[in-house]
Design a protein around this motif. Structure first.
Motif, PDB file in Angstrom:
ATOM      1  N   ARG A 193       0.817  -1.222   0.000  1.00 33.20           N
ATOM      2  CA  ARG A 193       0.000   0.000   0.000  1.00 33.20           C
ATOM      3  C   ARG A 193       0.846   1.264   0.000  1.00 33.20           C
ATOM      4  O   ARG A 193       0.473   2.266  -0.608  1.00 33.20           O
ATOM      5  CB  ARG A 193      -0.926   0.009   1.221  1.00 33.20           C
ATOM      6  CG  ARG A 193      -2.002  -1.067   1.197  1.00 33.20           C
ATOM      7  CD  ARG A 193      -2.915  -0.944   2.397  1.00 33.20           C
ATOM      8  NE  ARG A 193      -3.945  -1.975   2.399  1.00 33.20           N
ATOM      9  CZ  ARG A 193      -4.884  -2.075   3.333  1.00 33.20           C
ATOM     10  NH1 ARG A 193      -4.911  -1.207   4.338  1.00 33.20           N
ATOM     11  NH2 ARG A 193      -5.787  -3.036   3.270  1.00 33.20           N
ATOM     12  N   THR A 194       1.971   1.226   0.705  1.00 31.99           N
ATOM     13  CA  THR A 194       2.783   2.438   0.822  1.00 31.99           C
ATOM     14  C   THR A 194       3.353   2.882  -0.517  1.00 31.99           C
ATOM     15  O   THR A 194       3.700   4.046  -0.698  1.00 31.99           O
ATOM     16  CB  THR A 194       3.942   2.226   1.820  1.00 31.99           C
ATOM     17  OG1 THR A 194       4.736   1.112   1.387  1.00 31.99           O
ATOM     18  CG2 THR A 194       3.400   1.951   3.216  1.00 31.99           C
ATOM     19  N   SER A 195       3.446   1.950  -1.475  1.00 29.28           N
ATOM     20  CA  SER A 195       3.948   2.296  -2.804  1.00 29.28           C
ATOM     21  C   SER A 195       2.803   2.477  -3.795  1.00 29.28           C
ATOM     22  O   SER A 195       3.026   2.491  -5.010  1.00 29.28           O
ATOM     23  CB  SER A 195       4.904   1.213  -3.317  1.00 29.28           C
ATOM     24  OG  SER A 195       4.183   0.018  -3.591  1.00 29.28           O
ATOM     25  N   LEU A 196       1.570   2.599  -3.261  1.00 29.32           N
ATOM     26  CA  LEU A 196       0.374   2.698  -4.109  1.00 29.32           C
ATOM     27  C   LEU A 196       0.229   1.472  -5.006  1.00 29.32           C
ATOM     28  O   LEU A 196      -0.128   1.563  -6.177  1.00 29.32           O
ATOM     29  CB  LEU A 196       0.403   3.983  -4.963  1.00 29.32           C
ATOM     30  CG  LEU A 196       0.320   5.297  -4.183  1.00 29.32           C
ATOM     31  CD1 LEU A 196       0.396   6.479  -5.134  1.00 29.32           C
ATOM     32  CD2 LEU A 196      -0.977   5.349  -3.378  1.00 29.32           C
ATOM     33  N   HIS A 197       0.522   0.321  -4.428  1.00 31.42           N
ATOM     34  CA  HIS A 197       0.343  -0.969  -5.104  1.00 31.42           C
ATOM     35  C   HIS A 197       1.198  -1.112  -6.359  1.00 31.42           C
ATOM     36  O   HIS A 197       0.782  -1.757  -7.329  1.00 31.42           O
ATOM     37  CB  HIS A 197      -1.133  -1.188  -5.443  1.00 31.42           C
ATOM     38  CG  HIS A 197      -2.035  -1.127  -4.255  1.00 31.42           C
ATOM     39  ND1 HIS A 197      -2.041  -2.090  -3.264  1.00 31.42           N
ATOM     40  CD2 HIS A 197      -2.947  -0.185  -3.871  1.00 31.42           C
ATOM     41  CE1 HIS A 197      -2.925  -1.759  -2.342  1.00 31.42           C
ATOM     42  NE2 HIS A 197      -3.481  -0.614  -2.679  1.00 31.42           N
ATOM     43  N   THR A 198       2.385  -0.544  -6.323  1.00 34.27           N
ATOM     44  CA  THR A 198       3.314  -0.711  -7.452  1.00 34.27           C
ATOM     45  C   THR A 198       4.428  -1.701  -7.119  1.00 34.27           C
ATOM     46  O   THR A 198       5.345  -1.888  -7.917  1.00 34.27           O
ATOM     47  CB  THR A 198       3.953   0.635  -7.835  1.00 34.27           C
ATOM     48  OG1 THR A 198       4.665   1.161  -6.712  1.00 34.27           O
ATOM     49  CG2 THR A 198       2.886   1.635  -8.275  1.00 34.27           C
ATOM     50  N   SER A 199       4.345  -2.328  -5.952  1.00 32.77           N
ATOM     51  CA  SER A 199       5.359  -3.298  -5.538  1.00 32.77           C
ATOM     52  C   SER A 199       4.690  -4.356  -4.667  1.00 32.77           C
ATOM     53  O   SER A 199       3.500  -4.264  -4.355  1.00 32.77           O
ATOM     54  CB  SER A 199       6.497  -2.607  -4.781  1.00 32.77           C
ATOM     55  OG  SER A 199       5.976  -1.922  -3.652  1.00 32.77           O
ATOM     56  N   TYR A 200       5.467  -5.354  -4.255  1.00 27.88           N
ATOM     57  CA  TYR A 200       4.916  -6.493  -3.514  1.00 27.88           C
ATOM     58  C   TYR A 200       5.217  -6.428  -2.022  1.00 27.88           C
ATOM     59  O   TYR A 200       6.187  -5.795  -1.586  1.00 27.88           O
ATOM     60  CB  TYR A 200       5.485  -7.806  -4.053  1.00 27.88           C
ATOM     61  CG  TYR A 200       4.979  -8.188  -5.423  1.00 27.88           C
ATOM     62  CD1 TYR A 200       3.732  -8.763  -5.588  1.00 27.88           C
ATOM     63  CD2 TYR A 200       5.773  -7.990  -6.548  1.00 27.88           C
ATOM     64  CE1 TYR A 200       3.275  -9.133  -6.841  1.00 27.88           C
ATOM     65  CE2 TYR A 200       5.320  -8.360  -7.814  1.00 27.88           C
ATOM     66  CZ  TYR A 200       4.067  -8.929  -7.952  1.00 27.88           C
ATOM     67  OH  TYR A 200       3.623  -9.286  -9.192  1.00 27.88           O
ATOM     68  N   LEU A 201       4.381  -7.121  -1.280  1.00 25.85           N
ATOM     69  CA  LEU A 201       4.613  -7.381   0.136  1.00 25.85           C
ATOM     70  C   LEU A 201       4.865  -8.881   0.260  1.00 25.85           C
ATOM     71  O   LEU A 201       4.005  -9.695  -0.084  1.00 25.85           O
ATOM     72  CB  LEU A 201       3.391  -6.980   0.961  1.00 25.85           C
ATOM     73  CG  LEU A 201       3.486  -7.135   2.477  1.00 25.85           C
ATOM     74  CD1 LEU A 201       4.516  -6.160   3.053  1.00 25.85           C
ATOM     75  CD2 LEU A 201       2.123  -6.879   3.125  1.00 25.85           C
ATOM     76  N   LEU A 202       6.061  -9.247   0.724  1.00 28.79           N
ATOM     77  CA  LEU A 202       6.454 -10.651   0.826  1.00 28.79           C
ATOM     78  C   LEU A 202       6.483 -11.091   2.283  1.00 28.79           C
ATOM     79  O   LEU A 202       6.715 -10.275   3.180  1.00 28.79           O
ATOM     80  CB  LEU A 202       7.838 -10.876   0.200  1.00 28.79           C
ATOM     81  CG  LEU A 202       8.058 -10.359  -1.220  1.00 28.79           C
ATOM     82  CD1 LEU A 202       9.472 -10.718  -1.685  1.00 28.79           C
ATOM     83  CD2 LEU A 202       7.020 -10.903  -2.180  1.00 28.79           C
ATOM     84  N   HIS A 203       6.270 -12.384   2.511  1.00 30.99           N
ATOM     85  CA  HIS A 203       6.360 -12.886   3.882  1.00 30.99           C
ATOM     86  C   HIS A 203       6.912 -14.305   3.890  1.00 30.99           C
ATOM     87  O   HIS A 203       6.859 -15.022   2.888  1.00 30.99           O
ATOM     88  CB  HIS A 203       4.987 -12.851   4.567  1.00 30.99           C
ATOM     89  CG  HIS A 203       4.081 -13.989   4.171  1.00 30.99           C
ATOM     90  ND1 HIS A 203       3.440 -14.035   2.956  1.00 30.99           N
ATOM     91  CD2 HIS A 203       3.737 -15.138   4.821  1.00 30.99           C
ATOM     92  CE1 HIS A 203       2.720 -15.133   2.875  1.00 30.99           C
ATOM     93  NE2 HIS A 203       2.886 -15.833   3.979  1.00 30.99           N
ATOM     94  N   ALA A 204       7.441 -14.673   5.038  1.00 32.47           N
ATOM     95  CA  ALA A 204       7.928 -16.036   5.266  1.00 32.47           C
ATOM     96  C   ALA A 204       6.981 -16.688   6.263  1.00 32.47           C
ATOM     97  O   ALA A 204       6.758 -16.148   7.350  1.00 32.47           O
ATOM     98  CB  ALA A 204       9.351 -16.017   5.823  1.00 32.47           C
ATOM     99  N   VAL A 205       6.410 -17.832   5.897  1.00 31.70           N
ATOM    100  CA  VAL A 205       5.375 -18.455   6.720  1.00 31.70           C
ATOM    101  C   VAL A 205       5.908 -18.851   8.099  1.00 31.70           C
ATOM    102  O   VAL A 205       5.296 -18.576   9.128  1.00 31.70           O
ATOM    103  CB  VAL A 205       4.797 -19.691   6.009  1.00 31.70           C
ATOM    104  CG1 VAL A 205       3.842 -20.447   6.923  1.00 31.70           C
ATOM    105  CG2 VAL A 205       4.063 -19.260   4.749  1.00 31.70           C
TER     106      VAL A 205
END
Length: 240
Positions: free
Chosen positions: A90-102
């Motif tokens: 969201r902080t990039s106005l949806h121009t990049s990804y948010l990744l996570h490690a389970v």
């Protein structure tokens, strides 16, 4: 990862950046905006930024869907490896990804397209490899007894999963149990093998979740031995 979808995602991201730049330039140049007065042009530009950001989010998640795995190779070298797509950032106005490690719960935000790629797929090991072998032996036994069942074994969020055609499974189970009870001779024996194979396949999902390697390997070996006994006696064309 489809290169056409990747190209579409790049175009969508650039559209957001252009809309945001136009908005910023207008705020600096517009007398009304400097005085914080109502401005129709500003409202239209803000709307354009919002709409383009939603288009960008859709394009990014079409290219790399939520829950899919990607390999991060950005500037944070210590974080290089396989991650899961949570959403767009969201902080990039949806121009990049948010990744996570389970497992660890770690998060990397604002990851642009050029910092992710399709992960290399090494030869499966451990539980996944064992489940694949067991599923293969079970389906070979079923085929030797005249039953074809498509089984899919894959990794999802770090765990092995087993999928198969449930209606076909139920049909085979019903037929085999009936034959085991009412048939005689070879037909009865093969029906018993089919019933046991289907039980093993049903249990394989649980074994995959718990990582019960000993049980997985045991069922694989049992299915292999049963198949060898069936194949030594007769050759039968599988039917579905």
């Amino acid at each position: 990862m489809n290169p056409i979808r990747r190209g579409a995602a790049y175009v969508a991201v650039e559209a957001v950046q252009a809309a945001r730049q136009a908005l910023n330039d207008h705020r600096i140049a517009c007398g009304k905006c400097v005085k914080q007065a109502a401005c129709d042009t500003l409202a239209n530009l803000q709307r354009e930024v919002f709409m383009s950001s939603q288009t960008s989010r859709a394009a990014l998640l079409t290219y790399a869907a939520q829950g899919s795995t990607v390999e991060y190779h950005g500037p944070a070298v210590h974080l290089h490896g396989v991650w899961y797509i949570t959403d767009t950032c969201r902080t990039s106005l949806h121009t990049s990804y948010l990744l996570h490690a389970v497992r660890s719960g770690a998060i990397i935000d604002d990851v642009p397209l050029d910092q992710i790629r399709q992960p290399m797929e090494p030869e499966p090991t451990g539980v996944l490899a064992a489940v694949q072998r067991a599923a293969a032996e079970i389906t070979r036994l079923l085929a030797a007894c005249g039953y074809l069942l498509h089984v899919r074994v894959f990794a999802e969020e770090g765990r092995a999963r087993v999928e198969y055609d449930a209606p076909m499974f139920g049909r085979y189970d019903h037929e085999a149990r009936y034959a085991r009870q009412h048939a005689t001779g070879k037909a009865q024996e093969e029906a018993a093998y089919v019933v046991e194979a289907l039980i093993s396949l049903r249990m394989m999902s649980q074994f995959a979740r718990t990582g019960a390697l000993r049980e997985i390997n045991g069922h694989a070996r049992s299915a292999e031995l049963a198949r060898e006994r069936v194949e030594k006696r007769t050759t039968r064309r599988p039917t579905a």
